[in-house]
Design a protein around this motif. Structure first.
Motif, PDB file in Angstrom:
ATOM      1  N   VAL A  62      30.696  48.525  39.622  1.00 25.50           N
ATOM      2  CA  VAL A  62      30.972  47.320  38.837  1.00 25.50           C
ATOM      3  C   VAL A  62      29.989  46.217  39.211  1.00 25.50           C
ATOM      4  CG1 VAL A  62      32.682  45.523  38.352  1.00 25.50           C
ATOM      5  CG2 VAL A  62      33.409  47.913  38.539  1.00 25.50           C
ATOM      6  N   ILE A  63      29.792  46.031  40.507  1.00 28.23           N
ATOM      7  CA  ILE A  63      28.860  44.997  40.964  1.00 28.23           C
ATOM      8  C   ILE A  63      27.441  45.294  40.486  1.00 28.23           C
ATOM      9  CG2 ILE A  63      27.863  43.882  42.997  1.00 28.23           C
ATOM     10  CD1 ILE A  63      30.813  43.171  42.364  1.00 28.23           C
ATOM     11  N   GLU A  64      27.044  46.549  40.575  1.00 26.88           N
ATOM     12  CA  GLU A  64      25.706  46.940  40.116  1.00 26.88           C
ATOM     13  C   GLU A  64      25.521  46.642  38.634  1.00 26.88           C
ATOM     14  OE1 GLU A  64      22.939  51.000  39.805  1.00 26.88           O
ATOM     15  OE2 GLU A  64      24.954  51.095  40.659  1.00 26.88           O
ATOM     16  N   ALA A  65      26.549  46.938  37.828  1.00 25.93           N
ATOM     17  CA  ALA A  65      26.453  46.703  36.388  1.00 25.93           C
ATOM     18  C   ALA A  65      26.335  45.216  36.077  1.00 25.93           C
ATOM     19  CB  ALA A  65      27.679  47.284  35.682  1.00 25.93           C
ATOM     20  N   VAL A  66      27.094  44.388  36.788  1.00 26.81           N
ATOM     21  CA  VAL A  66      27.045  42.946  36.547  1.00 26.81           C
ATOM     22  C   VAL A  66      25.712  42.362  36.999  1.00 26.81           C
ATOM     23  CG1 VAL A  66      28.101  40.735  37.142  1.00 26.81           C
ATOM     24  CG2 VAL A  66      29.553  42.700  36.616  1.00 26.81           C
ATOM     25  N   LYS A  67      25.206  42.829  38.140  1.00 24.83           N
ATOM     26  CA  LYS A  67      23.898  42.347  38.607  1.00 24.83           C
ATOM     27  C   LYS A  67      22.801  42.684  37.600  1.00 24.83           C
ATOM     28  CE  LYS A  67      24.619  42.325  43.628  1.00 24.83           C
ATOM     29  NZ  LYS A  67      24.259  42.962  44.932  1.00 24.83           N
ATOM     30  N   LEU A  89      31.376  48.733  23.776  1.00 22.62           N
ATOM     31  CA  LEU A  89      32.680  48.690  24.449  1.00 22.62           C
ATOM     32  C   LEU A  89      33.807  48.734  23.424  1.00 22.62           C
ATOM     33  CD1 LEU A  89      34.199  48.572  27.117  1.00 22.62           C
ATOM     34  CD2 LEU A  89      34.200  46.075  26.921  1.00 22.62           C
ATOM     35  N   ALA A  90      33.636  48.045  22.296  1.00 23.00           N
ATOM     36  CA  ALA A  90      34.638  48.132  21.227  1.00 23.00           C
ATOM     37  C   ALA A  90      34.782  49.575  20.755  1.00 23.00           C
ATOM     38  CB  ALA A  90      34.253  47.213  20.068  1.00 23.00           C
ATOM     39  N   GLU A  91      33.664  50.264  20.602  1.00 22.77           N
ATOM     40  CA  GLU A  91      33.713  51.672  20.188  1.00 22.77           C
ATOM     41  C   GLU A  91      34.478  52.513  21.210  1.00 22.77           C
ATOM     42  OE1 GLU A  91      29.451  51.889  17.733  1.00 22.77           O
ATOM     43  OE2 GLU A  91      29.514  52.321  19.890  1.00 22.77           O
ATOM     44  N   MET A 264      47.396  46.748  20.324  1.00 20.72           N
ATOM     45  CA  MET A 264      47.532  46.721  21.771  1.00 20.72           C
ATOM     46  C   MET A 264      46.747  45.551  22.332  1.00 20.72           C
ATOM     47  SD  MET A 264      47.320  50.678  23.134  1.00 20.72           S
ATOM     48  CE  MET A 264      46.604  50.055  24.648  1.00 20.72           C
ATOM     49  N   THR A 265      47.348  44.880  23.326  1.00 20.86           N
ATOM     50  CA  THR A 265      46.630  43.825  24.043  1.00 20.86           C
ATOM     51  C   THR A 265      46.240  44.342  25.414  1.00 20.86           C
ATOM     52  OG1 THR A 265      48.679  42.869  24.943  1.00 20.86           O
ATOM     53  CG2 THR A 265      47.878  42.004  22.836  1.00 20.86           C
ATOM     54  N   MET A 266      45.044  43.969  25.861  1.00 18.87           N
ATOM     55  CA  MET A 266      44.507  44.411  27.151  1.00 18.87           C
ATOM     56  C   MET A 266      43.808  43.248  27.828  1.00 18.87           C
ATOM     57  SD  MET A 266      42.810  47.889  25.624  1.00 18.87           S
ATOM     58  CE  MET A 266      42.739  47.206  23.965  1.00 18.87           C
ATOM     59  N   ALA A 267      43.814  43.254  29.159  1.00 18.13           N
ATOM     60  CA  ALA A 267      43.083  42.257  29.942  1.00 18.13           C
ATOM     61  C   ALA A 267      43.065  42.738  31.388  1.00 18.13           C
ATOM     62  CB  ALA A 267      43.728  40.876  29.804  1.00 18.13           C
ATOM     63  N   LYS A 268      43.306  41.823  32.337  1.00 18.31           N
ATOM     64  CA  LYS A 268      43.406  42.129  33.768  1.00 18.31           C
ATOM     65  C   LYS A 268      42.381  43.156  34.224  1.00 18.31           C
ATOM     66  CE  LYS A 268      48.166  40.573  34.608  1.00 18.31           C
ATOM     67  NZ  LYS A 268      47.845  39.462  35.499  1.00 18.31           N
ATOM     68  N   SER A 269      42.799  44.416  34.425  1.00 19.94           N
ATOM     69  CA  SER A 269      41.916  45.409  35.047  1.00 19.94           C
ATOM     70  C   SER A 269      40.839  45.941  34.116  1.00 19.94           C
ATOM     71  CB  SER A 269      42.751  46.571  35.578  1.00 19.94           C
ATOM     72  OG  SER A 269      43.541  47.130  34.553  1.00 19.94           O
ATOM     73  N   LEU A 270      40.803  45.490  32.884  1.00 18.55           N
ATOM     74  CA  LEU A 270      39.777  45.938  31.942  1.00 18.55           C
ATOM     75  C   LEU A 270      38.373  45.750  32.500  1.00 18.55           C
ATOM     76  CD1 LEU A 270      38.545  46.713  29.191  1.00 18.55           C
ATOM     77  CD2 LEU A 270      39.128  44.433  28.344  1.00 18.55           C
ATOM     78  N   ALA A 271      38.127  44.638  33.190  1.00 17.80           N
ATOM     79  CA  ALA A 271      36.773  44.342  33.663  1.00 17.80           C
ATOM     80  C   ALA A 271      36.695  44.222  35.181  1.00 17.80           C
ATOM     81  CB  ALA A 271      36.242  43.075  32.992  1.00 17.80           C
ATOM     82  N   GLY A 272      37.678  44.740  35.894  1.00 16.84           N
ATOM     83  CA  GLY A 272      37.578  44.873  37.346  1.00 16.84           C
ATOM     84  C   GLY A 272      37.347  43.584  38.099  1.00 16.84           C
ATOM     85  N   GLY A 273      37.893  42.473  37.626  1.00 19.46           N
ATOM     86  CA  GLY A 273      37.760  41.198  38.321  1.00 19.46           C
ATOM     87  C   GLY A 273      36.965  40.157  37.560  1.00 19.46           C
ATOM     88  N   PHE A 274      36.385  40.540  36.432  1.00 17.70           N
ATOM     89  CA  PHE A 274      35.664  39.589  35.590  1.00 17.70           C
ATOM     90  C   PHE A 274      36.503  39.286  34.354  1.00 17.70           C
ATOM     91  CE2 PHE A 274      32.567  41.456  38.313  1.00 17.70           C
ATOM     92  CZ  PHE A 274      31.678  40.437  38.591  1.00 17.70           C
ATOM     93  N   PRO A 275      36.473  38.039  33.871  1.00 20.01           N
ATOM     94  CA  PRO A 275      37.349  37.656  32.756  1.00 20.01           C
ATOM     95  C   PRO A 275      36.976  38.360  31.454  1.00 20.01           C
ATOM     96  CG  PRO A 275      36.552  35.716  33.948  1.00 20.01           C
ATOM     97  CD  PRO A 275      35.735  36.887  34.413  1.00 20.01           C
ATOM     98  N   GLY A 304      31.479  40.315  31.681  1.00 16.90           N
ATOM     99  CA  GLY A 304      32.738  41.022  31.550  1.00 16.90           C
ATOM    100  C   GLY A 304      32.576  42.348  30.836  1.00 16.90           C
ATOM    101  N   ILE A 305      31.754  42.358  29.782  1.00 15.83           N
ATOM    102  CA  ILE A 305      31.500  43.593  29.037  1.00 15.83           C
ATOM    103  C   ILE A 305      30.818  44.624  29.935  1.00 15.83           C
ATOM    104  CG2 ILE A 305      30.151  44.599  27.161  1.00 15.83           C
ATOM    105  CD1 ILE A 305      32.479  43.135  26.018  1.00 15.83           C
ATOM    106  N   ALA A 306      29.809  44.199  30.690  1.00 21.18           N
ATOM    107  CA  ALA A 306      29.104  45.117  31.586  1.00 21.18           C
ATOM    108  C   ALA A 306      30.058  45.691  32.629  1.00 21.18           C
ATOM    109  CB  ALA A 306      27.941  44.393  32.266  1.00 21.18           C
ATOM    110  N   ALA A 307      30.902  44.815  33.198  1.00 20.46           N
ATOM    111  CA  ALA A 307      31.871  45.272  34.201  1.00 20.46           C
ATOM    112  C   ALA A 307      32.840  46.274  33.595  1.00 20.46           C
ATOM    113  CB  ALA A 307      32.623  44.076  34.769  1.00 20.46           C
ATOM    114  N   ALA A 308      33.297  46.035  32.374  1.00 20.58           N
ATOM    115  CA  ALA A 308      34.273  46.916  31.739  1.00 20.58           C
ATOM    116  C   ALA A 308      33.705  48.306  31.496  1.00 20.58           C
ATOM    117  CB  ALA A 308      34.754  46.301  30.429  1.00 20.58           C
ATOM    118  N   HIS A 309      32.454  48.376  31.093  1.00 15.46           N
ATOM    119  CA  HIS A 309      31.824  49.697  30.932  1.00 15.46           C
ATOM    120  C   HIS A 309      31.863  50.463  32.261  1.00 15.46           C
ATOM    121  CE1 HIS A 309      30.309  49.775  26.826  1.00 15.46           C
ATOM    122  NE2 HIS A 309      29.855  48.534  26.952  1.00 15.46           N
TER     123      HIS A 309
END
Length: 425
Positions: A62-67, A89-91, A264-275, A304-309
Motif C-alpha cells: 500500500v505504501i509503495e503504491a501511494v509513493k 478501480l470502479a471496474e 452497496m456503500t463502502m469505505a474504511k478498509s477500502l484504501a487501507g488507511g487513506f480516505p 486513495g485510489i492507488a492505495a485501494a488497488h
C-alpha cells in the motif's frame, strides 16, 4: 519525548470536546498490528482505526503504491481532469461486488458521504423520498447519517431536528428479545400506519451492525427484506462500510447471504488507511442522478485510489478472507474456553474476524457497560487496545488487522483472557 499529560492538556484546549477520544495514546509510529506512542510504549491494536487497516498499518504494498502515485500527481479533481486508475478501480468494484448484473460506481471520501449519496441515488432512481433503517444501526454523523442511525446518544443528542421521511424498525436480536418475525411485523405495521411503501425509496441496513453491537443480520431477515423490496419497488441498500473487504471472511458480508442488494456503500478498509469511499450498484439505478448530481472535490483522490488497488491485491494474494476465518475461530474458541470462569460473558459472536463478546452483570443478568469498560481499561494498561460498542455499551468488538502476526495474536489473547478475569476481581 512529549509528556502525555502535556499533550492531553493541549488537546483539551485546542480540540472540540465533541471529538471523543477513546484513549490518551498519542501515536508516534505503527507497523502492521502494533502502535508505539510518543513515550515509546508499545500497544497491540485491536481497533485498526475502527476497521480501516484490515491489511495492517503501513502495508508495504500500500505504501509503495501511494509513493508511486505521489511522484505522478496528487490532485486534479476527477470531475475536472479524470485519471485511468479511478476508472479501473470502479471496474474492479463493479466486478467483485455481489450481483450478476451490470453495475456502476461513484467515489467519495467518507462512509457517511457514501451513505448520503446512496440515499440520493435511491431517491433519484425511484422518484420516492422515504427511507427505512433499523434501530441500533450506525450510518454516519452527517445529518442524513444521523437520521438513519438508530442510536440517540451520542450521535443525535443536541443537534436538533433530523431530516424527515426516515423511519426505523427494530433490528432482530434474540438475546434482547426481538426476533425476525417481530421485526417484520413492525415493518408491516410501519407500512400500514406511518408510510405508504409506494413512497419508500430504500431500506438500508448493515449486514453486521457495527456500533450497534456486532449483531449479524439473520438470513431470514435478509431474504424477507429482498422479497418486500421486490414487491413494492423499494431498493435494498447494504451498508458495508465496516463489514467490507475480508473482515467477515468474505470480501463483502453480503456474500454470506443468498440475496443481493441493489446498492452497496463502502469505505474504511477500502484504501487501507487513506480516505476513500464508494457506492456501487445496479447500473440503471446508479444512473438515476443527472450529470453533476454526484461527486465531490476530493472524491476518489489519486492516493486513495492507488492505495485501494493495492489493498485489493493484498487481500487476494495473502488470502485474507481465509485468514479472517482462521483468526475469528481462534478468538471465539479462546473466549468460549473461559466462559465458565467468567459468567458475565453472555454471547460470543460474529462472522470471520468481525467478532464481539457481550457482557451482563453476573448478579442481575442485565447489560453491564461497566464490566465491558473495566475489561477495556485493564487491557489498555497491559498494552492491548480494545473498543466497546452496542446500544447498551456492554459489548467489546475485535477489529485487529487481518494481517496480524501469529505471535502477536497469541500475546493479545493472553492479555484479553487476563483482563476479563481480572475485571471480575
Amino acid at each position: 519525548m512529549i509528556p502525555v499529560t502535556s499533550l492531553t492538556d493541549r488537546k483539551n484546549a485546542a480540540i472540540s470536546r465533541g471529538v471523543g477520544m477513546t484513549t490518551q495514546i498519542y501515536a508516534d509510529r505503527a507497523e502492521n498490528s502494533e502502535i508505539w506512542d510518543k513515550e515509546g510504549n508499545r500497544y497491540i491494536d485491536f481497533a485498526a482505526g475502527i476497521a480501516v487497516v484490515n491489511t495492517g498499518h503501513r502495508h508495504p504494498r500500500v505504501i509503495e503504491a501511494v509513493k508511486a502515485q505521489l511522484d505522478r500527481f496528487t490532485h486534479t479533481c476527477a470531475q475536472v481532469v479524470p485519471y485511468e486508475s479511478y476508472v479501473h478501480l470502479a471496474e474492479r468494484l463493479n466486478e467483485i461486488t455481489p450481483g450478476d448484473f451490470a453495475k456502476k460506481t461513484v467515489f467519495v471520501t467518507t462512509g457517511a458521504e457514501a451513505v448520503e449519496n446512496a440515499v440520493k441515488i435511491a431517491r433519484a432512481a425511484t422518484g420516492r423520498s422515504a427511507v427505512v433503517a433499523f434501530s441500533g444501526g450506525f450510518h454516519g454523523r452527517t445529518f442524513m447519517g444521523m437520521a438513519l442511525t438508530g442510536k440517540v446518544v451520542p450521535y443525535k443528542v443536541g443537534f436538533g431536528a433530523m431530516p424527515g421521511d426516515v423511519f426505523h424498525v427494530p433490528f432482530p436480536i434474540e438475546l434482547h428479545g426481538v426476533n425476525v418475525e417481530q421485526s417484520l411485523a413492525a415493518l408491516k405495521k410501519l407500512f400500514a400506519a406511518d408510510v405508504d411503501p409506494a413512497r419508500v425509496a430504500a431500506i438500508i441496513l448493515e449486514p453486521v451492525q457495527g456500533e450497534g453491537g456486532f449483531y449479524p443480520a439473520p438470513a431470514a431477515l435478509m431474504r424477507a427484506l429482498r422479497d418486500i423490496c421486490d414487491q413494492h419497488g423499494i431498493l435494498l441498500i447494504a451498508d458495508e462500510v465496516q463489514t467490507g473487504f475480508a473482515r467477515t471472511g468474505k470480501m463483502f458480508a453480503m456474500e454470506h447471504y443468498d440475496v443481493v442488494p441493489d446498492l452497496m456503500t463502502m469505505a474504511k478498509s477500502l484504501a487501507g488507511g487513506f480516505p476513500l469511499a464508494a457506492v456501487t450498484g445496479r447500473a440503471e439505478i446508479m444512473d438515476g442522478p443527472g450529470p453533476g448530481g454526484l461527486g465531490g472535490t476530493y472524491g476518489g483522490s489519486p492516493m486513495g485510489i492507488a492505495a485501494a488497488h493495492a489493498v485489493l491485491d493484498v487481500i487476494k494474494d495473502e488470502n485474507l478472507c481465509e485468514r479472517a476465518e482462521q483468526l475469528g475461530g481462534r478468538l471465539k474458541q479462546r473466549l468460549a474456553a473461559i466462559r465458565e470462569q467468567a459468567p458475565e460473558i453472555v454471547d460470543i459472536r460474529g462472522p470471520g474476524f468481525m467478532n464481539a463478546v457481550e457482557f451482563n452483570d453476573a448478579k442481575t443478568n442485565l447489560p453491564s457497560a461497566d464490566f465491558a469498560n473495566r475489561v477495556r481499561l485493564i487491557a489498555l494498561e497491559k498494552g492491548l487496545i480494545l473498543l466497546t460498542c452496542g446500544v447498551h455499551g456492554n459489548v467489546i468488538r475485535f477489529l485487529a488487522p487481518i494481517t496480524i502476526q501469529d505471535e502477536v495474536f497469541a500475546e493479545a489473547m493472553d492479555i484479553l483472557e487476563a483482563s476479563i478475569l481480572e475485571a471480575r476481581a
